[in-house]
Write a protein that holds these residues in place. Structure first.
Motif, PDB file in Angstrom:
ATOM      1  N   ASP A  10       0.700  -1.171   0.382  1.00  4.98           N
ATOM      2  CA  ASP A  10      -0.127  -0.009  -0.065  1.00  4.98           C
ATOM      3  C   ASP A  10       0.821   1.266  -0.560  1.00  4.98           C
ATOM      4  OD1 ASP A  10      -2.433  -1.076  -0.107  1.00  4.98           O
ATOM      5  OD2 ASP A  10      -2.356  -1.390   2.025  1.00  4.98           O
ATOM      6  N   GLU A  11       2.003   1.299   1.123  1.00  7.83           N
ATOM      7  CA  GLU A  11       3.058   2.755   0.804  1.00  7.83           C
ATOM      8  C   GLU A  11       3.422   2.974  -0.519  1.00  7.83           C
ATOM      9  OE1 GLU A  11       7.034   3.905   3.420  1.00  7.83           O
ATOM     10  OE2 GLU A  11       4.876   2.355   3.763  1.00  7.83           O
ATOM     11  N   ARG A  12       3.887   1.722  -1.023  1.00 10.70           N
ATOM     12  CA  ARG A  12       4.588   1.797  -2.529  1.00 10.70           C
ATOM     13  C   ARG A  12       3.334   2.411  -3.433  1.00 10.70           C
ATOM     14  NH1 ARG A  12       8.088   4.089  -5.314  1.00 10.70           N
ATOM     15  NH2 ARG A  12       8.877   2.908  -7.019  1.00 10.70           N
ATOM     16  N   ARG A  13       2.393   1.943  -3.037  1.00  8.75           N
ATOM     17  CA  ARG A  13       1.334   2.578  -4.615  1.00  8.75           C
ATOM     18  C   ARG A  13       0.994   4.154  -4.031  1.00  8.75           C
ATOM     19  NH1 ARG A  13      -1.324  -2.214  -6.955  1.00  8.75           N
ATOM     20  NH2 ARG A  13      -1.567  -4.093  -5.884  1.00  8.75           N
ATOM     21  N   ARG A  14       0.718   4.468  -2.476  1.00  8.78           N
ATOM     22  CA  ARG A  14       0.546   5.737  -3.007  1.00  8.78           C
ATOM     23  C   ARG A  14       1.632   6.823  -2.812  1.00  8.78           C
ATOM     24  NH1 ARG A  14      -1.639   3.275   1.728  1.00  8.78           N
ATOM     25  NH2 ARG A  14      -0.219   3.406   3.199  1.00  8.78           N
ATOM     26  N   GLU A  15       3.033   5.996  -2.915  1.00  9.79           N
ATOM     27  CA  GLU A  15       4.235   6.803  -3.169  1.00  9.79           C
ATOM     28  C   GLU A  15       4.144   6.680  -5.209  1.00  9.79           C
ATOM     29  OE1 GLU A  15       8.926   5.538  -3.694  1.00  9.79           O
ATOM     30  OE2 GLU A  15       7.792   5.957  -1.921  1.00  9.79           O
ATOM     31  N   LEU A  16       3.880   5.853  -5.227  1.00 15.93           N
ATOM     32  CA  LEU A  16       3.322   5.987  -6.911  1.00 15.93           C
ATOM     33  C   LEU A  16       2.393   7.359  -7.669  1.00 15.93           C
ATOM     34  CD1 LEU A  16       4.173   2.464  -8.242  1.00 15.93           C
ATOM     35  CD2 LEU A  16       5.791   4.257  -8.253  1.00 15.93           C
ATOM     36  N   MET A  21       0.452  12.157 -10.026  1.00 14.74           N
ATOM     37  CA  MET A  21      -0.476  13.548  -9.247  1.00 14.74           C
ATOM     38  C   MET A  21       0.186  14.755  -9.638  1.00 14.74           C
ATOM     39  SD  MET A  21      -2.465  12.115  -6.339  1.00 14.74           S
ATOM     40  CE  MET A  21      -3.455  13.780  -5.388  1.00 14.74           C
ATOM     41  N   ALA A  22       1.727  14.588  -8.624  1.00 15.93           N
ATOM     42  CA  ALA A  22       2.480  15.848  -8.704  1.00 15.93           C
ATOM     43  C   ALA A  22       2.781  16.067 -10.557  1.00 15.93           C
ATOM     44  CB  ALA A  22       3.899  15.627  -8.657  1.00 15.93           C
ATOM     45  N   GLY A  23       2.374  15.500 -11.716  1.00 16.50           N
ATOM     46  CA  GLY A  23       3.147  15.372 -12.518  1.00 16.50           C
ATOM     47  C   GLY A  23       2.130  15.574 -13.770  1.00 16.50           C
ATOM     48  N   GLY A  24       1.053  15.060 -13.573  1.00 17.64           N
ATOM     49  CA  GLY A  24      -0.674  15.116 -14.131  1.00 17.64           C
ATOM     50  C   GLY A  24      -0.653  15.795 -15.193  1.00 17.64           C
ATOM     51  N   GLU A  25      -0.236  17.244 -15.044  1.00 25.30           N
ATOM     52  CA  GLU A  25      -0.134  18.144 -16.394  1.00 25.30           C
ATOM     53  C   GLU A  25       0.646  18.308 -16.800  1.00 25.30           C
ATOM     54  OE1 GLU A  25      -0.582  22.847 -16.618  1.00 25.30           O
ATOM     55  OE2 GLU A  25      -0.841  22.224 -14.693  1.00 25.30           O
ATOM     56  N   HIS A  26       1.673  17.471 -16.743  1.00 27.03           N
ATOM     57  CA  HIS A  26       2.948  17.566 -17.997  1.00 27.03           C
ATOM     58  C   HIS A  26       2.560  16.360 -18.894  1.00 27.03           C
ATOM     59  CE1 HIS A  26       6.381  17.065 -19.514  1.00 27.03           C
ATOM     60  NE2 HIS A  26       6.556  16.090 -19.437  1.00 27.03           N
ATOM     61  N   PRO A  76      -8.619   6.648 -10.422  1.00 33.32           N
ATOM     62  CA  PRO A  76      -8.468   7.409  -8.631  1.00 33.32           C
ATOM     63  C   PRO A  76      -7.665   8.301  -7.849  1.00 33.32           C
ATOM     64  CG  PRO A  76      -7.057   5.885  -9.429  1.00 33.32           C
ATOM     65  CD  PRO A  76      -8.212   5.225 -10.780  1.00 33.32           C
ATOM     66  N   SER A  77      -7.111   8.890  -9.198  1.00 35.48           N
ATOM     67  CA  SER A  77      -6.208  10.374  -9.242  1.00 35.48           C
ATOM     68  C   SER A  77      -6.776  11.391  -9.438  1.00 35.48           C
ATOM     69  CB  SER A  77      -5.279  10.328  -9.501  1.00 35.48           C
ATOM     70  OG  SER A  77      -4.364  11.293  -9.843  1.00 35.48           O
ATOM     71  N   PRO A  78      -7.037  12.322  -8.687  1.00 37.12           N
ATOM     72  CA  PRO A  78      -7.593  13.752  -8.928  1.00 37.12           C
ATOM     73  C   PRO A  78      -7.461  14.468  -9.421  1.00 37.12           C
ATOM     74  CG  PRO A  78      -7.268  14.069  -6.953  1.00 37.12           C
ATOM     75  CD  PRO A  78      -7.125  12.480  -6.924  1.00 37.12           C
TER      76      PRO A  78
END
Length: 79
Positions: A10-16, A21-26, A76-78
């Motif tokens: 679960d922790e690695r999935r959240r990290e990925l 999410m940080a680069g979604g626009e790019h 799942p990603s906003p």
């Protein structure tokens, strides 16, 4: 019997997920679209609705909607 491929906790999935999410626009800007021929093959004649599961940037959702389908996009990603 376990299937092949990487196994993530679960922790690695959240990290990925947070990395996307940080680069979604790019990602949306550089990700190629879908060829019309692929969408032609995917959508059966007479289809009225579609579900884009794992819709991501929504590029496929937009193509389906442009063909007159009622689309439900799920991701799942906003971002």
């Amino acid at each position: 019997m376990a299937r092949g491929g990487p196994k993530f906790g679960d922790e690695r999935r959240r990290e990925l997920a947070e990395a996307f999410m940080a680069g979604g626009e790019h990602y949306e800007k550089v990700r190629p679209g879908y060829p019309d021929a692929a969408v032609d093959w995917l959508v059966p004649p007479g289809a009225a609705t579609a579900v884009d599961l794992g819709a991501g940037t929504g590029k496929l959702s937009a193509l389906l909607a442009a063909r007159g389908l009622r689309v439900t996009a799920i991701d799942p990603s906003p971002d």
